[in-house]
Design a protein around this motif. Structure first.
Motif, short mmCIF file in Angstrom:
data_model
loop_
_atom_site.label_atom_id
_atom_site.label_comp_id
_atom_site.label_asym_id
_atom_site.label_seq_id
_atom_site.Cartn_x
_atom_site.Cartn_y
_atom_site.Cartn_z
N PRO A 23 4.48 -12.23 3.98
CA PRO A 23 3.40 -12.50 4.95
C PRO A 23 2.36 -11.38 5.00
CG PRO A 23 5.57 -12.86 5.93
CD PRO A 23 5.81 -12.22 4.61
N HIS A 24 2.73 -10.20 4.54
CA HIS A 24 1.78 -9.08 4.66
C HIS A 24 1.07 -8.76 3.36
CE1 HIS A 24 3.29 -8.46 8.65
NE2 HIS A 24 4.52 -8.54 8.17
N ILE A 25 1.32 -9.60 2.36
CA ILE A 25 0.55 -9.39 1.14
C ILE A 25 -0.84 -9.97 1.35
CG2 ILE A 25 0.34 -10.06 -1.30
CD1 ILE A 25 3.30 -9.97 -1.53
N ARG A 26 -1.84 -9.13 1.20
CA ARG A 26 -3.22 -9.61 1.37
C ARG A 26 -4.06 -8.98 0.27
NH1 ARG A 26 -2.19 -5.45 5.34
NH2 ARG A 26 -3.63 -3.79 4.73
N PRO A 27 -5.20 -9.61 -0.04
CA PRO A 27 -6.00 -9.15 -1.18
C PRO A 27 -6.35 -7.67 -1.09
CG PRO A 27 -6.86 -11.20 -0.31
CD PRO A 27 -5.77 -10.80 0.60
N SER A 28 -6.58 -7.15 0.11
CA SER A 28 -7.03 -5.77 0.20
C SER A 28 -5.95 -4.79 -0.27
CB SER A 28 -7.45 -5.43 1.64
OG SER A 28 -6.32 -5.51 2.48
N LEU A 29 -4.71 -5.25 -0.31
CA LEU A 29 -3.64 -4.39 -0.84
C LEU A 29 -3.87 -4.08 -2.32
CD1 LEU A 29 -0.22 -5.60 0.60
CD2 LEU A 29 -1.34 -3.42 0.97
N PHE A 30 -4.68 -4.93 -2.96
CA PHE A 30 -4.90 -4.75 -4.39
C PHE A 30 -6.30 -4.21 -4.69
CE2 PHE A 30 -1.57 -7.83 -3.86
CZ PHE A 30 -0.61 -7.41 -4.77
N SER A 31 -6.90 -3.56 -3.70
CA SER A 31 -8.21 -2.95 -3.94
C SER A 31 -8.06 -1.84 -4.97
CB SER A 31 -8.77 -2.32 -2.66
OG SER A 31 -8.59 -3.19 -1.58
N LEU A 32 -9.18 -1.60 -5.67
CA LEU A 32 -9.11 -0.61 -6.74
C LEU A 32 -8.85 0.79 -6.22
CD1 LEU A 32 -11.80 -1.71 -9.33
CD2 LEU A 32 -9.31 -1.76 -9.52
N THR A 33 -9.40 1.08 -5.05
CA THR A 33 -9.16 2.41 -4.50
C THR A 33 -8.43 2.30 -3.17
OG1 THR A 33 -11.39 2.29 -3.62
CG2 THR A 33 -11.06 3.67 -5.57
N TYR A 34 -7.64 3.34 -2.91
CA TYR A 34 -6.84 3.36 -1.70
C TYR A 34 -7.64 3.98 -0.57
CZ TYR A 34 -3.39 5.29 1.52
OH TYR A 34 -2.66 5.64 2.63
N THR A 35 -7.62 3.34 0.58
CA THR A 35 -8.15 4.00 1.78
C THR A 35 -7.10 3.85 2.87
OG1 THR A 35 -9.13 1.98 2.63
CG2 THR A 35 -10.54 3.37 1.24
N THR A 36 -7.23 4.60 3.94
CA THR A 36 -6.23 4.47 5.01
C THR A 36 -6.32 3.11 5.67
OG1 THR A 36 -7.82 5.76 6.26
CG2 THR A 36 -5.78 6.87 5.63
N THR B 129 7.29 16.41 -8.76
CA THR B 129 6.73 16.55 -10.10
C THR B 129 5.41 15.80 -10.30
OG1 THR B 129 8.22 14.78 -10.82
CG2 THR B 129 8.88 17.04 -11.32
N ILE B 130 5.18 14.68 -9.60
CA ILE B 130 3.88 14.03 -9.81
C ILE B 130 2.98 14.07 -8.58
CG2 ILE B 130 4.77 12.46 -11.59
CD1 ILE B 130 4.39 10.19 -9.58
N GLY B 131 3.47 14.66 -7.51
CA GLY B 131 2.63 14.76 -6.31
C GLY B 131 2.55 13.44 -5.59
N SER B 132 1.56 13.26 -4.73
CA SER B 132 1.49 11.98 -4.03
C SER B 132 0.06 11.52 -3.83
CB SER B 132 2.23 12.07 -2.70
OG SER B 132 1.54 12.96 -1.86
N VAL B 133 -0.83 11.94 -4.70
CA VAL B 133 -2.21 11.48 -4.62
C VAL B 133 -2.26 10.00 -5.00
CG1 VAL B 133 -4.50 11.67 -5.66
CG2 VAL B 133 -3.15 13.74 -5.18
N ILE B 134 -2.97 9.18 -4.19
CA ILE B 134 -2.99 7.77 -4.49
C ILE B 134 -4.29 7.42 -5.17
CG2 ILE B 134 -2.46 5.49 -3.57
CD1 ILE B 134 -1.68 6.87 -0.99
N LYS B 135 -4.29 7.62 -6.48
CA LYS B 135 -5.48 7.28 -7.26
C LYS B 135 -5.01 6.82 -8.62
CE LYS B 135 -8.99 10.11 -7.97
NZ LYS B 135 -9.63 11.44 -7.98
N ILE B 136 -5.82 5.96 -9.25
CA ILE B 136 -5.48 5.61 -10.62
C ILE B 136 -5.65 6.87 -11.46
CG2 ILE B 136 -6.17 4.25 -12.63
CD1 ILE B 136 -7.06 2.07 -10.70
N PRO B 137 -4.59 7.30 -12.17
CA PRO B 137 -4.67 8.59 -12.87
C PRO B 137 -5.74 8.57 -13.95
CG PRO B 137 -2.61 7.44 -13.38
CD PRO B 137 -3.27 6.67 -12.30
N GLU B 138 -6.49 9.68 -14.03
CA GLU B 138 -7.55 9.76 -15.03
C GLU B 138 -7.05 10.40 -16.32
OE1 GLU B 138 -9.84 11.89 -12.34
OE2 GLU B 138 -10.58 10.10 -11.34
#
Lengths: 248, 286
Positions: free
Chosen positions: B50-63, B222-231
């Motif tokens: 029930p909580h899956i919504r399109p914004s969960l799949f946005s390209l960038t993470y915001t709060t 080891t990989i931190g917790s930054v939520i971004k698509i890795p460059e």
């Protein structure tokens, strides 16, 4: 002479499996090795193409010469095995298609040309008298064939690298009488072009197909001579006892 | 004779009851196992879907959107790179152990003991090691690369053991057949034994993928917790499992955590399906 063996002794660690074996094996003849289990027949046949190298703790002394060359000398073991083909007790086709099974050997020795491979595959299967049975299923898995067909496929596979000698280690012991008959006919045919050495537990088989017979006991060759002579008037008492079924 | 018949009848009767007991025990075990699995999956699906919504799949993470997309991409990168590092090492070591090393030699024993020990180490210890060795000592910092190498060490024993076992199960008759045609050891391995062992190797890879996708403890440091698509390989990142851990831990986004767990489940399932598809392709080819 194809093979000349002199004073061959072989040990598996401390156990001596062959004792002072000397014999000459002629080209274009079928030589049969007979004798009770564990008497060294398979060990000797495996020394001829150095399959014993794979067994740890195996040590060999004496001479084995193939066309005058020392088998255990500077000879490339892979080329030796190309010249001395082998068929095993249990059919062991690779888990590949019929075609790839036969083409494996030639490919190993550098033949890549498709047409050349096709020819070799067809000729080998013909020579092993199985072409008619598999020609429509060359691309299918070899494991789907019957036991007798698999064994003839393995013979074809051994022939594919055009060896001089064919070693057969009880090639019919896992087969029914009809398949056995086919393979025996095949051996008679093959000796025109190849030297065949066959280990067998079946004495009728030895009389049917071999020109020479060697009788083994406890790692020694007790008697070696023409098959007719061995089976009609053996010189050694132990040999006579064995072939008349008094022991073994 | 009559006595004997009675005896036999009694025996048959006794056999029937013991058969029933066994039948029952078996079915109860099956039902319990399957229902636990179904319960967990169902629980996650009911809470998450029930909580899956399109914004969960946005390209960038915001709060605001709590997007899981960057974590999804990172997870797929991690799986690919880790396998790329560990699979060749694992397979080659297994080949050495089974096909080349003399059986029962000291080297073999040492390698085997090392891998068994490796398999028994808790993942947080791997995490700390990766942090100290890859991130600090080698100077990679907290990064995808440091995380992948840490995971690679963790899955190495799995790949090695499964490959080793499946190579061992290949009958020697195949090897003999190949040698007797004048093929060397390398050709025998590459053309005959390894292809036959492929289904086992795939089983190991599937297990490893599960381990990679589900791992958190080894990755926190080891990989931190930054939520971004890795460059790049040296970017920080966050895998789906880590993302679930963080969302659930923070407490504000339980619903998103369940939704992310659903996606994680789908990822694992599709990777497994893909592997078994590839495996079947392999089997058919022979």
């Amino acid at each position: 002479m194809k093979f000349v063996l002199s004073e061959v002794n072989l040990w598996y660690n401390d156990f001596q499996a062959l004792q002072n074996v000397s014999m000459d094996i002629k080209a274009n003849e079928v030589t049969a090795f007979i004798g009770p289990s564990g008497c060294g027949k398979s060990t000797l046949i495996k020394s001829l193409n150095r399959m014993n190298d794979l067994i740890e703790g195996c040590k060999i002394t004496g001479f084995i010469q193939l066309d005058g060359e020392d088998v255990y000398g500077s000879m490339d073991v892979n080329l030796l095995r190309k010249r001395v083909g082998m068929v095993f007790q249990k059919p062991n086709p690779f888990p590949m298609s019929v075609y790839d099974n036969i083409a494996f050997g030639p490919r190993t020795h550098g033949i890549k040309n498709k047409r050349e491979l096709d020819e070799i595959v067809e000729k080998s299967l013909h020579d092993a008298a199985i072409w008619d049975e598999v020609k429509d299923r060359l691309k299918k898995s070899a494991l789907g064939l019957s036991g007798g067909q698999q064994q003839r496929l393995c013979i074809a596979r051994a022939l594919s690298v055009s060896p001089d000698v064919l070693l057969m280690d009880e090639p019919t012991s896992a087969l029914d009488p009809i398949s056995t008959g086919k393979i025996e006919d095949l051996v008679m045919e093959l000796k025109k072009n190849y030297t065949v050495i066959i280990v067998t537990h079946n004495m009728q088989q030895a009389t049917r197909i071999s020109d020479k017979t060697a009788f083994f006991l406890l790692g020694e060759v007790i008697e070696f001579g023409d098959t007719d002579q061995i089976f009609s008037m053996p010189r050694d008492k132990r040999c006579e006892d064995y072939i008349t079924g008094r022991f073994g | 004779m009559v006595v004997k018949m009675d005896y036999i009848k009694k025996q048959i009767k006794r056999k029937k009851t013991s058969d029933w007991v066994r039948f029952f025990a078996m079915w109860i075990s099956v039902i319990i196992t399957v229902s636990i699995l179904l319960y967990i999956v169902g629980f996650i699906l009911i809470r998450g879907i029930p909580h899956i919504r399109p914004s969960l799949f946005s390209l960038t993470y915001t709060t605001q959107n709590q997007s899981l997309f960057p974590a999804l991409v990172t997870t797929i990168y991690m799986v690919g790179i880790t396998l790329l590092i560990a699979v060749p090492f694992g397979i080659f070591t297994a080949i050495y152990l089974v096909e080349y090393a003399s059986r029962g030699s000291k080297v073999v024993k040492i390698i085997r003991m090392t891998t068994e020990t490796l398999a028994g180490i808790p993942s947080i210890v791997f995490g700390l090691f990766g942090y100290i060795f890859f991130a600090n000592w080698l100077g990679w910092g907290k990064s995808i690369l440091a995380g992948c190498f840490t995971l690679a060490i963790m899955i190495l024993p799995i790949i090695m053991r499964t490959t080793e076992e499946s190579l061992k199960s290949i009958p020697d008759a195949y090897r003999e057949g190949s040698f007797s045609l004048g093929a060397g050891r390398l050709r025998t391995v590459i053309r005959v034994t390894l292809p036959s062992a492929m289904p086992g190797v795939f089983a190991g890879i599937i297990l490893s993928v599960g381990r990679i996708v589900g791992e958190t403890a080894a990755l926190i440091y080891t990989i931190g917790s930054v939520i971004k698509i890795p460059e790049s390989l040296f970017s920080q990142g966050r895998t789906l499992a880590l993302h679930v851990l963080q969302l659930a831990g923070e407490g504000h986004h339980r619903n998103e955590a369940y939704a992310t767990a659903v996606v994680l489940l789908v990822v694992v399932l599709s990777i497994n399906l893909l592997s078994s598809f590839i495996e079947r392709k392999f089997k058919n080819r022979l």
